[in-house]
Design an enzyme around this catalytic site. Structure first.
Site, PDB file in Angstrom:
ATOM      1  N   THR A 147      33.639  54.390  46.203  1.00  0.00           N
ATOM      2  CA  THR A 147      33.507  54.195  44.842  1.00  0.00           C
ATOM      3  C   THR A 147      32.262  54.660  44.146  1.00  0.00           C
ATOM      4  OG1 THR A 147      33.601  52.437  43.116  1.00  0.00           O
ATOM      5  CG2 THR A 147      32.953  51.955  45.204  1.00  0.00           C
ATOM      6  N   ASP A 148      32.245  54.823  43.015  1.00  0.00           N
ATOM      7  CA  ASP A 148      31.083  55.150  42.127  1.00  0.00           C
ATOM      8  C   ASP A 148      30.445  53.892  41.881  1.00  0.00           C
ATOM      9  OD1 ASP A 148      32.729  54.039  40.171  1.00  0.00           O
ATOM     10  OD2 ASP A 148      32.806  55.662  38.466  1.00  0.00           O
ATOM     11  N   GLU A 149      30.923  52.867  42.101  1.00  0.00           N
ATOM     12  CA  GLU A 149      30.209  51.541  41.868  1.00  0.00           C
ATOM     13  C   GLU A 149      28.878  51.438  42.621  1.00  0.00           C
ATOM     14  OE1 GLU A 149      32.757  48.453  40.679  1.00  0.00           O
ATOM     15  OE2 GLU A 149      34.353  49.712  40.206  1.00  0.00           O
ATOM     16  N   TYR A 173      31.858  43.390  45.628  1.00  0.00           N
ATOM     17  CA  TYR A 173      32.625  44.501  45.961  1.00  0.00           C
ATOM     18  C   TYR A 173      31.814  45.885  46.215  1.00  0.00           C
ATOM     19  CZ  TYR A 173      35.705  48.609  45.189  1.00  0.00           C
ATOM     20  OH  TYR A 173      36.019  49.780  45.368  1.00  0.00           O
ATOM     21  N   LYS A 177      31.086  48.007  49.925  1.00  0.00           N
ATOM     22  CA  LYS A 177      31.641  49.369  49.666  1.00  0.00           C
ATOM     23  C   LYS A 177      30.275  50.151  50.069  1.00  0.00           C
ATOM     24  CE  LYS A 177      35.010  51.375  49.290  1.00  0.00           C
ATOM     25  NZ  LYS A 177      36.055  51.420  50.061  1.00  0.00           N
ATOM     26  N   ASN A 202      37.067  55.375  38.531  1.00  0.00           N
ATOM     27  CA  ASN A 202      38.292  54.505  38.372  1.00  0.00           C
ATOM     28  C   ASN A 202      39.458  55.180  38.166  1.00  0.00           C
ATOM     29  OD1 ASN A 202      35.985  52.798  37.194  1.00  0.00           O
ATOM     30  ND2 ASN A 202      37.531  51.353  36.875  1.00  0.00           N
TER      31      ASN A 202
HETATM   32  P1  NAD Z   1      44.412  48.310  46.608  1.00  0.00           P
HETATM   33  O1  NAD Z   1      43.772  46.993  46.495  1.00  0.00           O
HETATM   34  O2  NAD Z   1      45.510  48.818  45.585  1.00  0.00           O
HETATM   35  O3  NAD Z   1      44.961  48.679  48.078  1.00  0.00           O
HETATM   36  C1  NAD Z   1      44.181  48.318  49.177  1.00  0.00           C
HETATM   37  C2  NAD Z   1      45.369  48.078  50.329  1.00  0.00           C
HETATM   38  O4  NAD Z   1      44.516  48.048  51.551  1.00  0.00           O
HETATM   39  C3  NAD Z   1      46.265  47.304  50.272  1.00  0.00           C
HETATM   40  O5  NAD Z   1      47.610  47.903  50.753  1.00  0.00           O
HETATM   41  C4  NAD Z   1      46.027  46.113  51.351  1.00  0.00           C
HETATM   42  O6  NAD Z   1      47.200  45.513  51.878  1.00  0.00           O
HETATM   43  C5  NAD Z   1      45.170  46.872  52.414  1.00  0.00           C
HETATM   44  N1  NAD Z   1      44.358  46.234  53.108  1.00  0.00           N
HETATM   45  C6  NAD Z   1      43.449  45.420  52.665  1.00  0.00           C
HETATM   46  N2  NAD Z   1      42.944  44.651  53.539  1.00  0.00           N
HETATM   47  C7  NAD Z   1      43.276  45.265  54.835  1.00  0.00           C
HETATM   48  C8  NAD Z   1      43.003  45.044  56.239  1.00  0.00           C
HETATM   49  N3  NAD Z   1      41.833  44.076  56.577  1.00  0.00           N
HETATM   50  N4  NAD Z   1      43.576  45.871  57.094  1.00  0.00           N
HETATM   51  C9  NAD Z   1      44.430  46.919  56.674  1.00  0.00           C
HETATM   52  N5  NAD Z   1      45.018  46.968  55.227  1.00  0.00           N
HETATM   53  C10 NAD Z   1      44.174  46.194  54.431  1.00  0.00           C
HETATM   54  O7  NAD Z   1      43.116  49.390  46.595  1.00  0.00           O
HETATM   55  P2  NAD Z   1      43.187  51.018  45.921  1.00  0.00           P
HETATM   56  O8  NAD Z   1      42.929  50.734  44.444  1.00  0.00           O
HETATM   57  O9  NAD Z   1      44.310  51.601  46.208  1.00  0.00           O
HETATM   58  O10 NAD Z   1      41.819  51.436  46.616  1.00  0.00           O
HETATM   59  C11 NAD Z   1      41.724  52.129  47.883  1.00  0.00           C
HETATM   60  C12 NAD Z   1      40.611  52.754  48.237  1.00  0.00           C
HETATM   61  O11 NAD Z   1      39.743  53.394  47.027  1.00  0.00           O
HETATM   62  C13 NAD Z   1      39.494  51.461  48.426  1.00  0.00           C
HETATM   63  O12 NAD Z   1      38.696  51.900  49.462  1.00  0.00           O
HETATM   64  C14 NAD Z   1      38.647  51.346  47.295  1.00  0.00           C
HETATM   65  O13 NAD Z   1      37.512  50.926  47.257  1.00  0.00           O
HETATM   66  C15 NAD Z   1      38.696  52.821  46.773  1.00  0.00           C
HETATM   67  N6  NAD Z   1      38.448  52.948  45.372  1.00  0.00           N
HETATM   68  C16 NAD Z   1      39.380  52.541  44.444  1.00  0.00           C
HETATM   69  C17 NAD Z   1      39.233  52.787  42.961  1.00  0.00           C
HETATM   70  C18 NAD Z   1      40.334  52.446  41.952  1.00  0.00           C
HETATM   71  O14 NAD Z   1      39.970  52.607  40.888  1.00  0.00           O
HETATM   72  N7  NAD Z   1      41.419  51.842  42.644  1.00  0.00           N
HETATM   73  C19 NAD Z   1      38.091  53.520  42.666  1.00  0.00           C
HETATM   74  C20 NAD Z   1      37.051  54.064  43.405  1.00  0.00           C
HETATM   75  C21 NAD Z   1      37.265  53.558  45.093  1.00  0.00           C
HETATM   76  P1  TYD Z   2      38.794  47.056  36.527  1.00  0.00           P
HETATM   77  O1  TYD Z   2      40.080  47.813  36.226  1.00  0.00           O
HETATM   78  O2  TYD Z   2      38.757  45.755  37.135  1.00  0.00           O
HETATM   79  O3  TYD Z   2      37.732  48.222  37.300  1.00  0.00           O
HETATM   80  P2  TYD Z   2      36.304  48.145  37.697  1.00  0.00           P
HETATM   81  O4  TYD Z   2      35.703  46.781  37.602  1.00  0.00           O
HETATM   82  O5  TYD Z   2      36.473  48.606  39.062  1.00  0.00           O
HETATM   83  O6  TYD Z   2      35.541  49.092  36.807  1.00  0.00           O
HETATM   84  O7  TYD Z   2      37.818  47.167  35.108  1.00  0.00           O
HETATM   85  C1  TYD Z   2      37.862  48.282  34.490  1.00  0.00           C
HETATM   86  C2  TYD Z   2      36.833  47.914  33.055  1.00  0.00           C
HETATM   87  O8  TYD Z   2      37.818  47.161  32.334  1.00  0.00           O
HETATM   88  C3  TYD Z   2      35.960  46.995  33.373  1.00  0.00           C
HETATM   89  O9  TYD Z   2      34.602  47.618  32.683  1.00  0.00           O
HETATM   90  C4  TYD Z   2      36.165  45.577  33.147  1.00  0.00           C
HETATM   91  C5  TYD Z   2      37.151  45.726  31.986  1.00  0.00           C
HETATM   92  N1  TYD Z   2      38.344  44.674  32.141  1.00  0.00           N
HETATM   93  C6  TYD Z   2      38.556  44.107  30.870  1.00  0.00           C
HETATM   94  O10 TYD Z   2      37.867  44.053  29.983  1.00  0.00           O
HETATM   95  N2  TYD Z   2      39.581  43.149  30.843  1.00  0.00           N
HETATM   96  C7  TYD Z   2      40.162  42.824  32.110  1.00  0.00           C
HETATM   97  O11 TYD Z   2      41.081  42.057  32.118  1.00  0.00           O
HETATM   98  C8  TYD Z   2      39.982  43.456  33.246  1.00  0.00           C
HETATM   99  C9  TYD Z   2      40.706  43.370  34.408  1.00  0.00           C
HETATM  100  C10 TYD Z   2      39.062  44.495  32.941  1.00  0.00           C
END
Ligand code: NAD
Ligand code: TYD
Length: 373
Positions: A147-149, A173, A177, A202
């Site tokens: 992630t960018d975070e 989190y 990561k 995101n």
């Molecule tokens: P998500 O929370 O939707 O899905 C995570 C999946 O991992 C779920 O299906 C869960 O059951 C599985 N999981 C969790 N713990 C596990 C374990 N111990 N063993 C096996 N499976 C397990 O997450 P996402 O949004 O799809 O994110 C996927 C990846 O992308 C993550 O590594 C996250 O850090 C990264 N990422 C996500 C975002 C975003 O905006 N969603 C942005 C940047 C990076």
């Molecule tokens: P989120 O989707 O949780 O992603 P991340 O924290 O990984 O960036 O949140 C995106 C942005 O939206 C973040 O600045 C927090 C804000 N946010 C709200 O303002 N209200 C909400 O209920 C949630 C879930 C997030």
């Protein structure tokens, strides 16, 4: 890096282990890869936590090339067995605890899955591929999704994050990561584990669990519930449509150089409040007979997230110049497609809304912020 070949122009993609492939991005990626790679088989290892669901894997194209295994990435014996038995040549590691607000209220599962789980996968891959020599002739690959975070938060005049921006994670989190990224690099450097790493911004789009900003706002608005915007709503994220992300990861697998990191971003950086207002406007148009119109009246400014990162932004110059990738969607068309997807998948929504765990989470996170129905 010890033993890493610098380029991987022709890669072997045959038997692929995807972790977390029942979650949001993982399930989109499984669907995408089955479409674009006709000769692969995907073994999808997912623990099915609250965030994972087999509902996300319905209607896969050519589903006989997909095998689902319910299990934990921390289960070292299981992972090694999968790597050996199915002659896995590529691991694509999505599995994680992924929600910042949950990491603030309870970091322990984040340490377990994101750090201990990534370690278990890396060590199992090193055991089977490197120590036992049980790897394809073209060479195996561990691809880590991050992630960018990990880079922290940008000030108003700061340039966007590049691949050489120092890590400065702020939330539990992000810290887990960052730790997992560093473990991946260390396994490459020390043991010669062939890896690539992508840090993305995101994501949004179909199948996103409605704890994250965009699907939460869509679902709350449809139900006439408050739309809770944290703090002043002026925080900025670099919104990336999930299919664009899948395309970028696929390209890195095919053409990315081993041992390299690539940043993936959406080139879309509206403030949170603008995103919410845009969703409301799209719903006003697509659900003209809703009793909750205008949906923007549901917006409620609520207590901020502790340690809330102000701004993220990605410099995608490296992936653009080296691999020719850039995002195809902007928030105007991406948000519209996303809202349409949720409107067309009411049964998917109902399954989540009826779960006790989800409602408990909503009460815990938003009750404390004083959100009033
Ligand atoms: P998500 O929370 O939707 O899905 C995570 C999946 O991992 C779920 O299906 C869960 O059951 C599985 N999981 C969790 N713990 C596990 C374990 N111990 N063993 C096996 N499976 C397990 O997450 P996402 O949004 O799809 O994110 C996927 C990846 O992308 C993550 O590594 C996250 O850090 C990264 N990422 C996500 C975002 C975003 O905006 N969603 C942005 C940047 C990076
Ligand atoms: P989120 O989707 O949780 O992603 P991340 O924290 O990984 O960036 O949140 C995106 C942005 O939206 C973040 O600045 C927090 C804000 N946010 C709200 O303002 N209200 C909400 O209920 C949630 C879930 C997030």
């Amino acid at each position: 890096m010890a033993g890493l070949s610098p380029a991987a122009s022709e890669v072997n993609l045959k038997n692929i282990l995807v972790t977390g492939g029942a979650g949001f991005i993982g399930s989109n990626f499984v669907r995408y890869l089955l479409e674009v790679e006709p000769n692969i088989h995907i073994f999808n290892l997912d623990a099915l936590t609250y965030a994972g669901s087999l509902e996300n894997l319905k209607d896969l194209p050519d589903s006989k090339r997909h095998t689902f295994i319910q299990g934990d990435i921390c289960d070292r014996t299981l992972v090694e067995d999968l790597l050996r038995r199915h002659q896995i040549d590529t691991v694509i590691h999505f599995a994680a605890e992924s929600h910042v607000d949950r990491s603030i209220l309870g970091p322990a599962p984040f340490i377990q899955t994101n750090v201990v789980g990534t370690f278990a996968l890396l060590d199992a891959a090193s055991q089977v591929w490197l120590r036992e020599g049980n790897a394809s002739a073209e060479g195996p690959r561990f691809h880590h999704i991050s992630t960018d975070e990990v880079y922290g938060s940008l000030g108003p005049g700061d340039p966007p994050f590049s691949e050489v921006t120092p890590y400065a994670p702020n939330s539990p989190y992000a810290a887990t990561k960052a730790a997992s990224d560093q473990l991946v690099r260390a396994y490459g450097h020390t043991y010669g584990l062939p890896f690539t790493l992508t840090n993305c911004s995101n994501n949004y789009g179909p199948y996103q669990f409605p704890e994250k900003l965009i699907p939460l706002m869509i679902l709350n608005a449809l139900q006439g519930k408050p739309l809770p915007v944290y703090g002043d709503g002026m925080q900025v994220r670099d919104w990336l449509y999930v299919v664009d992300h899948c395309e970028a990861v696929h390209l890195v697998l095919r053409k990315g150089r081993l041992g390299e990191t690539y940043n993936i971003g959406g080139n879309n950086q509206p403030a949170n409040l603008e995103i919410v207002q845009e969703i409301c406007a799209i719903l006003d148009e697509l659900v003209p007979y809703s009793a909750h119109r205008p949906h923007a009246k549901l917006v409620q400014m609520v207590a901020d997230r502790p340690g809330h990162d102000r701004r993220y932004g990605m410099d995608i110059n490296k992936i653009q110049t080296e691999l020719g990738w850039k995002p195809r969607h902007d928030t105007a068309n991406g948000l519209r497609d996303t809202v349409k997807w949720y409107l067309a998948h009411r049964a998917w929504i109902e399954t989540i809304l009826s779960r006790r765990e989800y409602n408990q989470w909503v009460d815990q996170n938003y009750g404390e912020r004083g959100v009033k129905e």
